[in-house]
Design an enzyme around this catalytic site. Structure first.
Site, mmCIF file in Angstrom:
data_model
loop_
_atom_site.group_PDB
_atom_site.id
_atom_site.type_symbol
_atom_site.label_atom_id
_atom_site.label_comp_id
_atom_site.label_asym_id
_atom_site.label_seq_id
_atom_site.Cartn_x
_atom_site.Cartn_y
_atom_site.Cartn_z
ATOM 1 N N THR A 266 0.864 -1.189 0.000
ATOM 2 C CA THR A 266 0.000 0.000 0.000
ATOM 3 C C THR A 266 0.897 1.235 0.000
ATOM 4 O O THR A 266 1.894 1.279 0.722
ATOM 5 C CB THR A 266 -0.935 0.020 1.228
ATOM 6 O OG1 THR A 266 -1.733 -1.171 1.196
ATOM 7 C CG2 THR A 266 -1.870 1.227 1.208
ATOM 8 N N PHE A 268 1.188 5.177 0.755
ATOM 9 C CA PHE A 268 0.559 6.209 1.580
ATOM 10 C C PHE A 268 1.153 7.573 1.215
ATOM 11 O O PHE A 268 2.327 7.655 0.836
ATOM 12 C CB PHE A 268 0.851 5.954 3.070
ATOM 13 C CG PHE A 268 0.195 4.718 3.628
ATOM 14 C CD1 PHE A 268 0.727 3.460 3.383
ATOM 15 C CD2 PHE A 268 -0.945 4.809 4.411
ATOM 16 C CE1 PHE A 268 0.134 2.318 3.893
ATOM 17 C CE2 PHE A 268 -1.546 3.670 4.934
ATOM 18 C CZ PHE A 268 -1.007 2.419 4.670
HETATM 19 O O1 LIG Z 1 -7.408 -0.654 8.135
HETATM 20 C C1 LIG Z 1 -6.198 -0.412 8.176
HETATM 21 O O2 LIG Z 1 -5.398 -1.029 8.895
HETATM 22 C C2 LIG Z 1 -5.678 0.657 7.338
HETATM 23 O O3 LIG Z 1 -4.624 1.188 7.631
HETATM 24 C C3 LIG Z 1 -6.418 1.034 6.090
HETATM 25 C C4 LIG Z 1 -5.936 0.335 4.834
HETATM 26 C C5 LIG Z 1 -6.562 1.014 3.553
HETATM 27 O O4 LIG Z 1 -7.343 1.952 3.659
HETATM 28 O O5 LIG Z 1 -6.216 0.563 2.470
HETATM 29 C C6 LIG Z 1 -4.469 0.467 4.708
HETATM 30 C C7 LIG Z 1 -3.691 -0.510 4.248
HETATM 31 C C8 LIG Z 1 -4.239 -1.794 3.779
HETATM 32 O O6 LIG Z 1 -4.259 -1.699 2.375
HETATM 33 C C9 LIG Z 1 -5.623 -2.023 4.258
HETATM 34 C C10 LIG Z 1 -6.346 -1.064 4.801
#
Ligand SMILES: O=C(O)C(=O)C[C@]1(C(=O)O)C=C[C@@H](O)C=C1
Length: 379
Positions: A266, A268
């Site tokens: 992911t 950010f």
């Molecule tokens: O729910 C979490 O733990 C988050 O940090 C959110 C979140 C997102 O919004 O994509 C962040 C990373 C992962 O891809 C899954 C969920």
């Protein structure tokens, strides 16, 4: 128990009614949230889908009401958050950088905040909106929010919020996301009927969850799901969350690495009130958003301003122009779009400045969201 109606701060601001970010920000033990508080006990409340503004929040309509009752204020499960005397302290006086993220302790976003700003004070927020506003109102110094995932794609809500708010992208951070299936001690795979998590996390584990035949239930964040399962002592449900969340909430790891592809990343964004001064000393990326007139080849022309100058595009996303969704042209009605583009160049580079000057000639709107160093940690 009465469920307090939570509406995004942005909605209040946009309708002209001003409101403090949270009554709880004066409480040193309270997360940034818009929630009901009783003097001795705090209730964690997230809203049911009927209270939400539909897709505005980028969440599935199947989001369920989640209530965790009567957690003592001094519980170690509670995140440490804003205190009023910290609000006045600037970042540069030696105090820790305060970084807002969406979710509760143990969320991937918290790990991303800590990766982006080592030794920071990560401050949990209930909504993405709240994290944006916490920065705008000087309650924290930065926000770190997910923008895209290698399996699930873009987090559209945050694209929309980037435009609605006036923060600047000052960096990016990529996080390897390794999902686990977490359950209470003594609960085995065969006991499970349902699985709770953030919709993105559920989507990233689609194959495993289908194979296990579990009913998906969407909640605000992965760690919030773990916390709920622990506090409610559920024996038929598991959470898709991190190993860190298992430790924090005292759950056992029933299965590891359950994401559909082992490489699950992911990305950010790091957001601040002020932009950073773009450099040329390392690899930089610039994020912009623009809109165009309708017509043949207009998007092609827009993208050509980069191709002509050998500027590499790394991401493109289109979002609807909400206020004027349809535009009439030649007797037909077209959808109008905003185009978000990331390109590999610094705004300090003349070639990038020339490309944007060129784009400005025919874009109906253009905004630079930030020019920031590329996260090369995963290259
Ligand atoms: O729910 C979490 O733990 C988050 O940090 C959110 C979140 C997102 O919004 O994509 C962040 C990373 C992962 O891809 C899954 C969920």
């Amino acid at each position: 128990m009465a469920v307090h109606t939570v509406r995004s701060l942005a909605t209040h601001l946009h309708t002209g009614t001003s409101r403090n970010i949270s009554p709880s920000h004066r409480n040193p033990n309270a997360a940034i949230r818009l929630s009901y508080r009783s003097p001795k006990l705090r209730r964690f409340i997230s809203v049911s889908s009927s209270l939400r503004e539909g897709n505005e929040h980028g969440k599935e309509n199947s989001v369920r009401a989640l209530e965790v009752k009567n957690i003592p204020e001094e519980s170690p499960l509670l995140p440490k958050a804003l205190s009023s005397n910290q609000l006045a302290e600037p970042v540069s006086n030696g105090s820790r950088v305060r970084v807002a993220y969406q979710g509760v302790r143990g969320a991937y976003s918290e790990s991303a905040a800590e990766k982006a700003y080592p030794n920071c004070e990560a401050v949990p927020c209930e909504e993405f909106d709240t994290a944006f506003e916490a920065v705008e109102r000087w309650l924290v110094d930065r926000a770190v929010l997910p923008i895209e995932n290698s399996l699930g794609g873009s987090i559209h809500r945050n694209y929309d919020l980037l435009l609605r708010h006036n923060l600047h992208i000052v960096g990016e951070v990529k996080l390897a996301v390794r999902h686990c299936l977490l359950a209470n001690h003594g609960v085995n795979l065969v006991d499970l009927r349902r699985v709770l998590s953030h919709p993105q996390a559920l989507a990233q584990c689609e194959n495993t969850l289908t194979r296990l035949g579990l009913v998906r239930e969407a909640v605000d964040d992965t760690a919030g799901a773990a916390k709920l399962i622990a506090l409610e002592g559920l024996s038929d449900a598991a959470a898709v969350a991190s190993a860190k969340a298992a430790e924090i909430y005292g759950l056992s790891v029933v299965a590891e690495d359950i994401q559909d592809e082992s490489d699950n990343v992911t990305r950010f964004l790091m957001l601040a009130r002020e932009p950073i001064i773009p450099g040329t000393n390392k690899l930089f990326k610039t994020s912009i958003v623009f809109s165009l007139e309708e017509g043949p080849g207009v998007l092609f022309k827009a993208l050509a301003v980069f191709a002509l100058r050998q500027i590499n595009l790394t991401k493109m996303e289109s979002r609807p122009l909400r206020k004027t969704p349809l535009r009439a042209s030649g007797g037909l009605k077209y959808f109008d779009y905003l185009f978000y583009v990331d390109f590999e160049a610094s705004m300090a580079d003349e070639v990038a400045q020339n490309a944007l000057r060129h784009l400005e000639e025919f874009a109906t709107f253009l905004r630079v969201l930030g020019s920031y160093p590329v996260d090369t940690t995963m290259l």
